[in-house]
Scaffold this motif. Structure first.
Motif, short mmCIF file in Angstrom:
data_model
loop_
_atom_site.label_atom_id
_atom_site.label_comp_id
_atom_site.label_asym_id
_atom_site.label_seq_id
_atom_site.Cartn_x
_atom_site.Cartn_y
_atom_site.Cartn_z
N MET A 108 0.90 -1.13 0.00
CA MET A 108 -0.14 0.01 0.12
C MET A 108 0.96 1.25 0.00
O MET A 108 1.59 1.50 0.99
CB MET A 108 -0.95 -0.13 1.49
N PRO A 109 0.96 1.83 -1.06
CA PRO A 109 1.82 3.34 -1.26
C PRO A 109 1.14 4.39 -0.64
O PRO A 109 -0.06 4.32 -0.48
CB PRO A 109 1.91 3.47 -2.59
N THR A 110 1.93 4.94 0.06
CA THR A 110 1.50 6.37 0.57
C THR A 110 1.64 7.22 -0.57
O THR A 110 2.70 7.31 -1.25
CB THR A 110 2.39 6.85 1.64
N THR A 111 0.47 7.96 -1.14
CA THR A 111 0.43 8.27 -2.53
C THR A 111 1.13 9.80 -2.73
O THR A 111 0.96 10.68 -1.54
CB THR A 111 -0.96 8.26 -2.97
N THR A 112 1.43 10.00 -3.95
CA THR A 112 1.90 11.32 -4.21
C THR A 112 0.68 12.55 -4.03
O THR A 112 0.99 13.45 -3.64
CB THR A 112 2.46 11.19 -5.83
N ALA A 113 -0.46 11.97 -4.50
CA ALA A 113 -1.52 13.00 -4.19
C ALA A 113 -1.57 13.55 -2.66
O ALA A 113 -1.83 14.54 -2.51
CB ALA A 113 -2.76 12.37 -4.71
N LEU A 114 -1.32 12.37 -1.47
CA LEU A 114 -1.34 12.77 -0.21
C LEU A 114 -0.12 13.82 0.10
O LEU A 114 -0.51 14.90 0.75
CB LEU A 114 -1.35 11.58 0.64
#
Ligand code: SAM
Length: 365
Positions: A289-295
């Motif tokens: 589960m990536p921590t997203t660039t959008a976040l």
């Protein structure tokens, strides 16, 4: 450590934690330990949390589950955004075909191989090929590129190119692509169709199921903050991914983007995104589960915080700047660079894969 040892250790840690937890969290821990997942009501409860004290406790549990069942190693994957041409009209996306303010680019295939090679030399072990939906690259072109990256560079290849045909995805799998990303965006058909004028809901889900069938490690995910979306919808997104055998989960907040139909909509909530990460970790414990660039675009602090709320992957951008600057799927998209990100992860007391660590040391020496 084998899986039963890991489970045993997890159980001991969670039982210990129960001593300092309120009743509702203790019930959640018991439910999780019995079923190794959560049900709809429990997911919804986590999504609805506002109180800092309770959120912190849930994040801690998600973190323990991730680190005990998986590891404290954060996987870094390198993304090449190889074309921002797109034939689609998704209402939220900055590279939608109608956006005539975008300077369009395509990276030639040979250059893509060189970028991937450089990424592997820098220490990356997965290369993600991402683009808008661009048929300029034939299936054969991509098949050959995937084959070369996988076999010559001895690295894992992940593709994120939208709705290609089933035949194409079969070819890419045979050529050596082992992972694929195709977000379902939202499982609520009405919300989906309101922001995707080509109403490709059924096609996307059928394709996702086919990708799982082909043996890809299949990734999906949603956008948090689409118009009309409720917490119930997000809970259903999480359960959908569990039921459809999704192993990689990318959930990011909506980011409002100029010159798109949703330019006046507020950004999605970073806090709700963290709650969704924790709920997902407890529902699909082994997921990547990536921590997203959008976040990270909303606030860099949240992107790192997510690594202590259940996330275990971060995507670093290896697209050369002259191209990357125009891959504006949303406004103010940040650059997540390999060395800076790796250092920050280590500073946080987490680990990065030994191969990546060694290559970074060599580069810095
Ligand atoms: N074209 C491919 C596809 O459709 O799967 C991959 C590229 S697409 C640009 C990658 C992801 O960007 C989408 O799945 C969507 O979730 C995300 N995205 C695009 N615009 C966004 C926005 N304004 N806010 C948040 N996420 C966005």
């Amino acid at each position: 450590m084998n899986i039963s040892k890991r489970l045993e250790r997890l159980k001991i840690k969670l039982m210990e934690l129960k001593k300092e937890m309120p009743l509702e969290i203790n019930e959640l821990i018991d439910y999780f330990l019995k079923h190794m997942t959560l049900n709809y009501e429990k997911i919804l409860w986590i999504l609805s949390l506002n109180e800092e004290n309770l959120k912190e406790k849930i994040y801690k549990i998600a973190d323990i589950v991730n680190k005990e069942l998986n590891t404290d190693i954060i996987t870094l994957k390198g993304v090449i955004e190889f074309s921002n041409y797109c034939k689609k009209s998704c209402y939220y996306c900055g590279i939608r075909v109608q956006n005539n303010e975008v300077y369009r680019y395509r990276i030639p295939i040979d250059e893509m191989f060189e970028i991937a090679k450089h990424g592997v030399e820098m220490g990356l072990t997965t290369i993600i090929l991402q683009s808008g939906e661009d048929e300029y690259y034939s299936d054969d072109d991509l098949e050959e590129l995937i084959y070369r990256i996988h076999h010559e560079l001895k690295t894992a290849v992940s593709i994120s190119i939208g709705e290609r045909s089933k035949e194409a995805y079969k070819k890419f799998r045979d050529a050596g692509a082992s992972k694929v990303l195709l977000k379902h965006e939202t499982i609520n058909r009405k919300i989906f169709e309101n922001v995707h004028p080509d109403k490709d809901y059924d096609l996307r889900i059928e394709l996702l199921d086919y990708l799982v069938e082909l043996g890809y490690i299949t990734g999906s995910g949603n956008i948090i903050g689409l118009p009309g979306q409720t917490l119930e919808d997000i809970a259903k997104d999480i359960l959908f991914m569990k039921e459809h055998n999704i192993k990689m989960i990318g959930m990011g907040p909506f980011i409002s983007t100029h010159n798109t139909p949703l330019e006046n909509l507020e950004n999605g909530s970073a806090e709700l995104t963290l709650n969704a990460y924790a709920a997902t970790r407890l529902t699909i414990p082994y997921a990547q589960m990536p921590t997203t660039t959008a976040l990270g675009t909303i606030d860099r602090k949240f992107q790192y915080e997510a690594l202590n709320c259940g996330c275990n992957v971060i995507m670093v951008n290896i697209t050369p700047d002259k191209y990357r600057e125009n891959y504006n799927i949303y406004d103010e998209k940040i650059k997540v660079d390999l060395v800076g990100t790796a250092k920050k992860i280590i500073e946080m007391g987490l680990r990065i894969p030994p191969y990546t660590m060694r290559k970074i040391y060599e580069m810095e020496a």
